[in-house]
Design a protein around this motif. Structure first.
Motif: not given
Length: 84
Positions: A19-23, A26-37, A48-53
């Protein structure tokens, strides 16, 4: 702990129902995962969202070294010209 076991299903649902804003979701999910280690899972969500390295010197960087948390000082020793 529960998110570490179910993040794949959540990401699959996000990708399957784009849907609009799906990325941003997914980034918010990634942030939550990062915060949990769970850095590897977070990096997968970001890619998956195309965040650049990008350079670890930027405060908005989510991925600098794939699979490593660039905010941990011991990991910054892995940073070379070739790796960034």
């Amino acid at each position: 702990q529960q998110l570490s076991n179910s993040w794949r299903f959540h990401l699959a649902a996000i990708i399957s129902n784009r849907i609009v804003g799906w990325d941003r979701i997914a980034i918010a999910l990634g942030d939550k995962l990062r915060d949990s280690g769970n850095v590897q899972a977070a990096h997968f969500c970001y890619m998956i969202c195309g965040c650049p390295i990008s350079s670890p010197e930027h405060s908005s960087t989510r991925i600098a070294l794939v699979g490593c948390d660039h905010n941990i000082s011991i990991n910054t020793t892995l940073t070379t010209e070739e790796s960034v």
